[in-house]
Design an enzyme around this catalytic site. Sequence first.
Site, PDB file in Angstrom:
ATOM      1  N   HIS A  63      -2.196   6.498  -3.175  1.00  0.00           N
ATOM      2  CA  HIS A  63      -1.925   5.786  -4.428  1.00  0.00           C
ATOM      3  C   HIS A  63      -1.614   4.333  -4.105  1.00  0.00           C
ATOM      4  O   HIS A  63      -1.510   3.937  -2.934  1.00  0.00           O
ATOM      5  CB  HIS A  63      -0.814   6.453  -5.226  1.00  0.00           C
ATOM      6  CG  HIS A  63       0.530   6.458  -4.566  1.00  0.00           C
ATOM      7  ND1 HIS A  63       0.793   7.152  -3.405  1.00  0.00           N
ATOM      8  CD2 HIS A  63       1.708   5.856  -4.912  1.00  0.00           C
ATOM      9  CE1 HIS A  63       2.065   6.984  -3.064  1.00  0.00           C
ATOM     10  NE2 HIS A  63       2.638   6.192  -3.958  1.00  0.00           N
ATOM     11  N   HIS A  65       1.005   2.268  -4.738  1.00  0.00           N
ATOM     12  CA  HIS A  65       2.330   1.690  -4.532  1.00  0.00           C
ATOM     13  C   HIS A  65       2.351   0.944  -3.195  1.00  0.00           C
ATOM     14  O   HIS A  65       1.706   1.352  -2.224  1.00  0.00           O
ATOM     15  CB  HIS A  65       3.403   2.774  -4.556  1.00  0.00           C
ATOM     16  CG  HIS A  65       3.801   3.176  -5.950  1.00  0.00           C
ATOM     17  ND1 HIS A  65       4.391   4.382  -6.245  1.00  0.00           N
ATOM     18  CD2 HIS A  65       3.689   2.512  -7.142  1.00  0.00           C
ATOM     19  CE1 HIS A  65       4.635   4.455  -7.554  1.00  0.00           C
ATOM     20  NE2 HIS A  65       4.204   3.343  -8.112  1.00  0.00           N
ATOM     21  N   ASP A  67       4.305   0.561  -0.676  1.00  0.00           N
ATOM     22  CA  ASP A  67       4.669   1.157   0.612  1.00  0.00           C
ATOM     23  C   ASP A  67       3.560   2.025   1.186  1.00  0.00           C
ATOM     24  O   ASP A  67       3.696   2.556   2.286  1.00  0.00           O
ATOM     25  CB  ASP A  67       5.970   1.963   0.487  1.00  0.00           C
ATOM     26  CG  ASP A  67       5.916   3.064  -0.564  1.00  0.00           C
ATOM     27  OD1 ASP A  67       5.392   2.804  -1.656  1.00  0.00           O
ATOM     28  OD2 ASP A  67       6.423   4.178  -0.294  1.00  0.00           O
ATOM     29  N   HIS A  68       2.454   2.121   0.447  1.00  0.00           N
ATOM     30  CA  HIS A  68       1.311   2.895   0.937  1.00  0.00           C
ATOM     31  C   HIS A  68       0.065   2.033   1.179  1.00  0.00           C
ATOM     32  O   HIS A  68      -0.907   2.535   1.750  1.00  0.00           O
ATOM     33  CB  HIS A  68       0.968   4.018  -0.042  1.00  0.00           C
ATOM     34  CG  HIS A  68       2.057   5.046  -0.146  1.00  0.00           C
ATOM     35  ND1 HIS A  68       1.989   6.285   0.448  1.00  0.00           N
ATOM     36  CD2 HIS A  68       3.265   5.002  -0.766  1.00  0.00           C
ATOM     37  CE1 HIS A  68       3.102   6.967   0.195  1.00  0.00           C
ATOM     38  NE2 HIS A  68       3.891   6.203  -0.545  1.00  0.00           N
ATOM     39  N   HIS A 140       2.901  11.535  -9.996  1.00  0.00           N
ATOM     40  CA  HIS A 140       3.784  10.498  -9.455  1.00  0.00           C
ATOM     41  C   HIS A 140       3.921   9.288 -10.388  1.00  0.00           C
ATOM     42  O   HIS A 140       4.362   8.229  -9.960  1.00  0.00           O
ATOM     43  CB  HIS A 140       3.273  10.058  -8.085  1.00  0.00           C
ATOM     44  CG  HIS A 140       4.198   9.136  -7.357  1.00  0.00           C
ATOM     45  ND1 HIS A 140       5.531   9.437  -7.118  1.00  0.00           N
ATOM     46  CD2 HIS A 140       3.991   7.903  -6.823  1.00  0.00           C
ATOM     47  CE1 HIS A 140       6.096   8.430  -6.467  1.00  0.00           C
ATOM     48  NE2 HIS A 140       5.188   7.483  -6.269  1.00  0.00           N
ATOM     49  N   ASP A 211       2.760  11.013  -2.649  1.00  0.00           N
ATOM     50  CA  ASP A 211       4.019  11.187  -3.375  1.00  0.00           C
ATOM     51  C   ASP A 211       3.791  12.064  -4.603  1.00  0.00           C
ATOM     52  O   ASP A 211       2.814  11.873  -5.338  1.00  0.00           O
ATOM     53  CB  ASP A 211       4.571   9.834  -3.822  1.00  0.00           C
ATOM     54  CG  ASP A 211       4.919   8.930  -2.651  1.00  0.00           C
ATOM     55  OD1 ASP A 211       4.692   9.339  -1.500  1.00  0.00           O
ATOM     56  OD2 ASP A 211       5.419   7.821  -2.897  1.00  0.00           O
ATOM     57  N   HIS A 269       8.046  11.033   4.377  1.00  0.00           N
ATOM     58  CA  HIS A 269       8.458  10.225   3.227  1.00  0.00           C
ATOM     59  C   HIS A 269       9.953  10.454   2.950  1.00  0.00           C
ATOM     60  O   HIS A 269      10.354  10.867   1.866  1.00  0.00           O
ATOM     61  CB  HIS A 269       7.607  10.551   1.997  1.00  0.00           C
ATOM     62  CG  HIS A 269       7.554   9.436   0.991  1.00  0.00           C
ATOM     63  ND1 HIS A 269       8.433   9.356  -0.067  1.00  0.00           N
ATOM     64  CD2 HIS A 269       6.737   8.368   0.879  1.00  0.00           C
ATOM     65  CE1 HIS A 269       8.163   8.294  -0.795  1.00  0.00           C
ATOM     66  NE2 HIS A 269       7.126   7.661  -0.238  1.00  0.00           N
TER      67      HIS A 269
END
Length: 311
Positions: A63, A65, A67-68, A140, A211, A269
């Site tokens: 996805h 976000h 942090d990914h 998510h 997530d 995670h």
Amino acid sequence: MELHFLGTGAGLPSKDRNVTSICLSMPQERQAVWMFDCGEATQHQLLHSPLKPGKIEKIFITHLHGDHIYGLPGLLSTRSFQQSDLQLEIYGPRGIKEYIEVSLSVSGSQVANSLLIHEIEPGRIFEDEGWTVEAVELSHGIPCFGYIVEEKATLGELNADKLKELGISPGPIYRQIKNQEVTELPNGQSIRRADVVGPDKPGRKIAILGDTTYLPELKDNLDSADILVHESTFSADEPDMAKAYGHSTALQAASLAKAANVKKLILTHISARYHQDEASILAEQARTVFQNTELAEDLSVFEVYKNSSDS
């Protein structure tokens, strides 16, 4: 085949854990590496591993976000400098193409290698003679996927004793018999492969989820996986908070692993609230439901055995 965890933290990098990135190293199977997510500083983590950017063949983004994905532009630039011969393919939700193209464009970065970007929907997103990859939809708050990597079954063992009983001596003919459905011998005898080869050897199955809240309905997709990589952002006593933020608890991950009859569960995670010496409680909670649980640390390596009973 090995799983390398480059980053195992949630949301923000910490002194103990970098943000998310996982690599599936397949030196014998494909002479390549498949990466799952690419959080900030992923290429720095690669420097502390035996993996090389030029060997990365595919990147699967769960996805969008930060942090990914914040490590992608830098990694793509570095990989370009290394002049890898491997074509790189990136798979991810709608918007990943725009993110990559804008990031590279406004920074004046050049990607010399051929690059293919696939914006995907749930279902089978890749297949070749040896492997399939299925994307499953998660929960998510924004579009998010899990990826199920399956190795196709291979032919079973040739029964040499049976061939000898049929009067066929060992030699190149054995390979020919195994490689084709029917073999005609010089004496006119026909040998059917199915009669002299054992059952197919099942391939390995690895599920790497992004997530997500707890989704018990995924058990059929994950059925009998050799390894399930599942987020464990919160502890067992915080299921309401986990759901509110689109995440899962360690206990929920274990419940899914048990329902899906997987062989091994790996938790990742991990929220920064759990410092290095405190995060073990998550694995302990999960083991009350699913014993074969491991807690991933940055730079952890887990082998994906061909025979799951060896793991």
